[in-house]
Design a protein around this motif. Structure first.
Motif, PDB file in Angstrom:
ATOM      1  N   ALA A  66       3.827  -1.645   3.810  1.00  0.00           N
ATOM      2  CA  ALA A  66       3.887  -0.173   3.481  1.00  0.00           C
ATOM      3  C   ALA A  66       5.098   0.336   3.988  1.00  0.00           C
ATOM      4  O   ALA A  66       5.708  -0.342   4.976  1.00  0.00           O
ATOM      5  CB  ALA A  66       2.569   0.391   4.217  1.00  0.00           C
ATOM      6  N   VAL A  69       0.966  -1.104   0.029  1.00  0.00           N
ATOM      7  CA  VAL A  69       0.055   0.112  -0.240  1.00  0.00           C
ATOM      8  C   VAL A  69       0.934   1.357  -0.062  1.00  0.00           C
ATOM      9  O   VAL A  69       1.581   1.507   0.741  1.00  0.00           O
ATOM     10  CB  VAL A  69      -1.025  -0.009   1.337  1.00  0.00           C
ATOM     11  N   SER A  70       0.920   2.105  -1.239  1.00  0.00           N
ATOM     12  CA  SER A  70       1.549   3.311  -1.270  1.00  0.00           C
ATOM     13  C   SER A  70       0.682   4.504  -0.984  1.00  0.00           C
ATOM     14  O   SER A  70      -0.636   4.463  -1.190  1.00  0.00           O
ATOM     15  CB  SER A  70       2.101   3.521  -2.351  1.00  0.00           C
ATOM     16  N   ARG A  71       1.273   5.330  -0.224  1.00  0.00           N
ATOM     17  CA  ARG A  71       0.189   6.647  -0.040  1.00  0.00           C
ATOM     18  C   ARG A  71       0.043   7.244  -1.313  1.00  0.00           C
ATOM     19  O   ARG A  71      -1.175   7.743  -1.410  1.00  0.00           O
ATOM     20  CB  ARG A  71       1.249   7.418   0.903  1.00  0.00           C
ATOM     21  N   GLN A  83      -3.531   8.969  -0.052  1.00  0.00           N
ATOM     22  CA  GLN A  83      -4.153   9.524   1.205  1.00  0.00           C
ATOM     23  C   GLN A  83      -2.957   9.472   2.239  1.00  0.00           C
ATOM     24  O   GLN A  83      -1.771   8.987   1.681  1.00  0.00           O
ATOM     25  CB  GLN A  83      -5.348   8.471   1.781  1.00  0.00           C
ATOM     26  N   THR A  88      -3.142   4.789   4.971  1.00  0.00           N
ATOM     27  CA  THR A  88      -2.372   4.080   4.383  1.00  0.00           C
ATOM     28  C   THR A  88      -1.924   2.765   5.318  1.00  0.00           C
ATOM     29  O   THR A  88      -2.201   1.617   4.717  1.00  0.00           O
ATOM     30  CB  THR A  88      -1.057   4.732   3.887  1.00  0.00           C
ATOM     31  N   HIS A  93       6.171   9.385   0.327  1.00  0.00           N
ATOM     32  CA  HIS A  93       5.678   8.839  -1.066  1.00  0.00           C
ATOM     33  C   HIS A  93       7.115   9.023  -1.857  1.00  0.00           C
ATOM     34  O   HIS A  93       7.369   8.155  -2.689  1.00  0.00           O
ATOM     35  CB  HIS A  93       4.612   9.555  -1.737  1.00  0.00           C
ATOM     36  N   THR A 149      -5.269   0.619   5.631  1.00  0.00           N
ATOM     37  CA  THR A 149      -5.394   0.002   4.446  1.00  0.00           C
ATOM     38  C   THR A 149      -4.496  -1.452   4.515  1.00  0.00           C
ATOM     39  O   THR A 149      -4.820  -2.450   4.373  1.00  0.00           O
ATOM     40  CB  THR A 149      -5.114   0.617   3.085  1.00  0.00           C
TER      41      THR A 149
END
Length: 286
Positions: free
Chosen positions: A202, A148-150, A186, A191, A157, A194
């Motif tokens: 992440a 999961v990436s911002r 987001q 992040t 990021h 998620t």
């Protein structure tokens, strides 16, 4: 006669109240109106750092601080529009560009921490304990494990994209934002939420991670690579470019952050005995 006396006392009381409001209330109102706007990263807010620092600064100076917490890219854009007095972010190349373009006279280093890769206990990519972040990202990509990436142009990021580049990978391009790589656009909190929900990986700044409560099965799996270093800098937005900038009060905040008192306040902020940030205003080259 008695009635006139009562009325007189009421009138005098009202007059006294008006006088007190004029003499005593107005300065208080002006004190409340004395504030600066700081465009900063979500990590300084989400980590709880500002809640620890700002009351001390306001108590010392009488200057309130209103924080607009955005990803670093958005915070810089805000400052470039003249909508902030101070910029406090964590992506040195962008900060130096901000100064070079005349939006600030100088950048001052303030503090650092580091990034970490968090992931699920089952660790399908087998990265736990790795000190090589590029290798760990390569394993995550090979396993097509959820990452999961911002995806929000924040400092975190930007750092993530640089790390993928170091691993000779471009998952966003390869996957077009679908499949195992999920750019959600987001902040750090959503992040991590998620990633916890997907049992995925992440990149997080350590400060936000330590203050994050909804960890689910996530834990720190990769840390210690020097490429995970995370430096923060502060700048007074140029009053020459934006005359409405509160230069004197903004400079007071910048000076306080890098002073012995401000640096000690940063060092003192801990969660469960762990420091979230390390002051380094006097270290050259950071």
């Amino acid at each position: 006669m008695q009635r006139r006396s009562v009325i007189g006392r009421v009138v005098l009381g009202l007059a006294a109240a008006v006088t007190l409001c004029t003499l005593g209330g107005a300065p208080g109102a002006r004190a409340e109106d004395r504030f600066i706007t700081v465009a900063s990263t979500t990590s300084t807010e989400d980590s709880g750092l500002f809640k620890a620092l700002l009351p001390a600064f306001t108590a010392k100076t009488g200057i309130a601080v209103r924080v607009v917490a955005k990803g670093t890219g958005q915070a810089i854009d805000l400052a470039k529009r003249g909508d902030a007095d101070v910029l406090f972010v964590h992506h040195k190349p962008s900060e130096e560009k901000f100064v070079a373009e005349g939006f600030a006279a100088e950048r001052k280093p303030v503090m650092y921490n580091d990034f970490v890769i968090v992931g699920p206990a089952k660790d399908p990519a087998g990265v736990k304990g790795s000190k090589d972040v590029a290798d760990a990202l390569g394993r995550i990509a090979a396993a097509k494990a959820p990452f999961v990436s911002r995806g929000d142009d924040s400092g975190t990021h930007k750092a993530e994209l640089a790390l993928w580049k170091a691993a000779n990978l471009d998952p966003a391009k390869a996957e077009s934002g679908q499949g195992w790589y999920k750019a959600i656009g987001q902040g750090m909190g959503p992040t991590l939420n998620t990633a916890a929900a997907l049992e995925g990986y992440a990149l997080a700044d350590r400060g936000t991670w330590l203050n994050f409560k909804n960890r689910g099965g996530l834990s720190i799996l990769v840390e210690g690579d020097k490429r995970l270093f995370n430096q923060y800098g502060v700048m007074l937005v140029s009053p020459a470019k934006f005359p409405h900038v509160k230069a004197k009060d903004g400079q007071s905040f910048v000076d306080w952050l890098v002073s012995a008192e401000g640096q000690q306040a940063i060092a003192a902020y801990q969660i469960d005995g762990q420091s979230l940030f390390f002051p380094n205003a006097n270290e050259p080259g950071v």
